[in-house]
Design a protein around this motif. Structure first.
Motif, PDB file in Angstrom:
ATOM      1  N   TRP A  87       0.967  -0.973   0.165  1.00  0.00           N
ATOM      2  CA  TRP A  87      -0.125   0.381  -0.292  1.00  0.00           C
ATOM      3  C   TRP A  87       0.863   1.267   0.288  1.00  0.00           C
ATOM      4  CZ3 TRP A  87       0.501   3.231   3.905  1.00  0.00           C
ATOM      5  CH2 TRP A  87       0.658   3.395   5.122  1.00  0.00           C
ATOM      6  N   MET A  88       1.961   1.010   0.584  1.00  0.00           N
ATOM      7  CA  MET A  88       2.957   2.011   0.822  1.00  0.00           C
ATOM      8  C   MET A  88       3.874   2.266  -0.251  1.00  0.00           C
ATOM      9  SD  MET A  88       4.611   4.805   2.395  1.00  0.00           S
ATOM     10  CE  MET A  88       4.015   5.035   4.142  1.00  0.00           C
ATOM     11  N   LEU A  89       3.543   1.640  -1.135  1.00  0.00           N
ATOM     12  CA  LEU A  89       4.224   1.626  -2.970  1.00  0.00           C
ATOM     13  C   LEU A  89       3.581   2.701  -3.507  1.00  0.00           C
ATOM     14  CD1 LEU A  89       6.575  -1.417  -3.030  1.00  0.00           C
ATOM     15  CD2 LEU A  89       6.869   0.610  -2.593  1.00  0.00           C
ATOM     16  N   VAL A  90       1.953   1.713  -3.430  1.00  0.00           N
ATOM     17  CA  VAL A  90       0.756   2.219  -4.494  1.00  0.00           C
ATOM     18  C   VAL A  90       1.153   4.266  -3.600  1.00  0.00           C
ATOM     19  CG1 VAL A  90      -1.256   2.365  -4.713  1.00  0.00           C
ATOM     20  CG2 VAL A  90      -0.275   0.377  -4.753  1.00  0.00           C
ATOM     21  N   LYS A  91       0.777   3.797  -2.894  1.00  0.00           N
ATOM     22  CA  LYS A  91       0.921   5.517  -1.786  1.00  0.00           C
ATOM     23  C   LYS A  91       2.079   6.751  -2.787  1.00  0.00           C
ATOM     24  CE  LYS A  91       2.142   8.389   1.753  1.00  0.00           C
ATOM     25  NZ  LYS A  91       2.163   8.809   3.063  1.00  0.00           N
ATOM     26  N   ILE A  92       3.280   6.264  -2.460  1.00  0.00           N
ATOM     27  CA  ILE A  92       4.450   6.661  -3.200  1.00  0.00           C
ATOM     28  C   ILE A  92       4.405   7.063  -5.048  1.00  0.00           C
ATOM     29  CG2 ILE A  92       6.887   6.459  -3.987  1.00  0.00           C
ATOM     30  CD1 ILE A  92       7.299   5.163  -0.896  1.00  0.00           C
ATOM     31  N   ALA A  93       3.768   6.513  -5.243  1.00  0.00           N
ATOM     32  CA  ALA A  93       3.303   6.842  -6.773  1.00  0.00           C
ATOM     33  C   ALA A  93       1.833   7.710  -6.787  1.00  0.00           C
ATOM     34  CB  ALA A  93       2.374   5.294  -7.404  1.00  0.00           C
ATOM     35  N   PHE A  94       1.030   8.025  -6.238  1.00  0.00           N
ATOM     36  CA  PHE A  94       0.394   8.364  -6.247  1.00  0.00           C
ATOM     37  C   PHE A  94       0.863  10.544  -5.785  1.00  0.00           C
ATOM     38  CE2 PHE A  94      -3.333   5.717  -5.971  1.00  0.00           C
ATOM     39  CZ  PHE A  94      -4.119   6.095  -7.253  1.00  0.00           C
ATOM     40  N   VAL A  95       1.732   9.997  -4.786  1.00  0.00           N
ATOM     41  CA  VAL A  95       2.505  11.255  -4.137  1.00  0.00           C
ATOM     42  C   VAL A  95       3.468  11.865  -5.347  1.00  0.00           C
ATOM     43  CG1 VAL A  95       4.591  12.316  -2.896  1.00  0.00           C
ATOM     44  CG2 VAL A  95       2.978  10.727  -2.025  1.00  0.00           C
ATOM     45  N   PHE A  96       3.941  11.134  -6.179  1.00  0.00           N
ATOM     46  CA  PHE A  96       4.436  11.446  -7.405  1.00  0.00           C
ATOM     47  C   PHE A  96       3.719  12.232  -8.449  1.00  0.00           C
ATOM     48  CE2 PHE A  96       8.081   8.728  -6.502  1.00  0.00           C
ATOM     49  CZ  PHE A  96       9.136   8.812  -6.255  1.00  0.00           C
ATOM     50  N   ALA A  97       2.557  11.606  -8.930  1.00  0.00           N
ATOM     51  CA  ALA A  97       1.193  12.026  -9.550  1.00  0.00           C
ATOM     52  C   ALA A  97       0.845  13.313  -8.776  1.00  0.00           C
ATOM     53  CB  ALA A  97       0.406  10.827  -9.632  1.00  0.00           C
ATOM     54  N   LEU A  98       1.475  13.779  -7.515  1.00  0.00           N
ATOM     55  CA  LEU A  98       0.424  14.859  -7.346  1.00  0.00           C
ATOM     56  C   LEU A  98       1.708  15.505  -7.235  1.00  0.00           C
ATOM     57  CD1 LEU A  98      -1.216  16.107  -5.088  1.00  0.00           C
ATOM     58  CD2 LEU A  98       0.354  16.083  -3.657  1.00  0.00           C
ATOM     59  N   TYR A  99       3.053  14.707  -7.555  1.00  0.00           N
ATOM     60  CA  TYR A  99       3.921  16.655  -7.658  1.00  0.00           C
ATOM     61  C   TYR A  99       3.727  16.723  -9.283  1.00  0.00           C
ATOM     62  CZ  TYR A  99       7.367  16.919  -4.060  1.00  0.00           C
ATOM     63  OH  TYR A  99       7.367  17.763  -2.632  1.00  0.00           O
ATOM     64  N   PHE A 100       3.572  15.423 -10.656  1.00  0.00           N
ATOM     65  CA  PHE A 100       3.360  16.075 -11.753  1.00  0.00           C
ATOM     66  C   PHE A 100       2.477  17.266 -11.616  1.00  0.00           C
ATOM     67  CE2 PHE A 100       1.011  15.649 -15.556  1.00  0.00           C
ATOM     68  CZ  PHE A 100       2.899  15.055 -16.258  1.00  0.00           C
ATOM     69  N   TYR A 101       1.514  16.864 -11.111  1.00  0.00           N
ATOM     70  CA  TYR A 101      -0.058  17.551 -11.513  1.00  0.00           C
ATOM     71  C   TYR A 101       0.570  19.002 -10.819  1.00  0.00           C
ATOM     72  CZ  TYR A 101      -4.608  19.930 -10.058  1.00  0.00           C
ATOM     73  OH  TYR A 101      -4.799  21.367  -9.521  1.00  0.00           O
ATOM     74  N   HIS A 102       1.565  18.923  -9.534  1.00  0.00           N
ATOM     75  CA  HIS A 102       1.577  20.427  -8.665  1.00  0.00           C
ATOM     76  C   HIS A 102       2.751  21.085 -10.227  1.00  0.00           C
ATOM     77  CE1 HIS A 102       3.639  22.163  -5.686  1.00  0.00           C
ATOM     78  NE2 HIS A 102       4.728  22.692  -6.736  1.00  0.00           N
TER      79      HIS A 102
END
Length: 197
Positions: A87-102
């Motif tokens: 679940w943490m690895l999936v969360k980190i993928a979403f964090v990268f998506a958030l940085y892309f959005y940023h």
């Protein structure tokens, strides 16, 4: 520093980061809509929205993103077993998506500061919902801590996204029907007429 203090600081800066990411597209929308206003309203509004965007972006959003990441990495260094959790690895993928959005927000911000308008207010309203979808995904992942159930969560998020898009279209129709811009233009024209007389 104790792990719980680091976690608390991480959560605080995640909240303020999202606050910035929620509000900056609204300012983009308002600045884009100000382009259609009559003078002097157009110049006044665009100047104000540029100033508000600059303060929000560089005083709240960017520092929060950096500090949330620092405290997040600090937590992983203190407890590396998190990296073995799917679940943490999936969360980190979403964090990268958030940085892309940023980063995409940074691009829009930079262009709007130079009066380059590439996106309509409607497209920006849709774009505005991406951070909401990422927030839902991350909160559910961290709370449920299940990498298998995240698939159902993503399906739910996609359905939620579709409902939000439909809501945006409905809002656009209602707004066009009750066009406040017409009234505003009439008031400005009357003001200009009064000044000329």
């Amino acid at each position: 520093m104790d792990f719980l203090y680091v976690k608390a600081l991480h959560i605080i800066f995640v909240v303020t980061w999202f606050a910035g990411l929620f509000y900056i597209p609204r300012l983009f929308i308002y600045q884009t809509e100000a382009e259609d206003k009559l003078e002097p309203a157009k110049s006044i509004l665009q100047t104000q929205y540029k100033l508000m965007s600059k303060r929000l972006w560089y005083i709240i959003t960017w520092p929060s993103a950096i500090l949330a990441s620092i405290f997040g990495i600090w937590m992983l260094i203190q407890n590396p077993f998190y990296l073995s959790q799917p679940w943490m690895l999936v969360k980190i993928a979403f964090v990268f998506a958030l940085y892309f959005y940023h980063g995409f927000c940074q691009n829009i911000y930079s262009k709007l500061q130079r009066d380059i308008i590439k996106y309509s207010a409607f497209k920006l309203r849709i774009f505005n919902e991406i951070s909401t979808i990422i927030l839902f995904a991350v909160v559910f992942l961290v709370t449920v801590k299940s990498a298998i159930n995240w698939i159902w969560g993503v399906v739910g998020i996609i359905l939620f996204g579709i409902l939000m898009m439909l809501g945006i279209k409905l809002y656009k129709r209602i707004r066009e029907k009750n066009s406040w811009e017409k009234t505003e233009k009439e008031v400005l024209k009357n003001t200009e007429s009064t000044k000329e007389n």
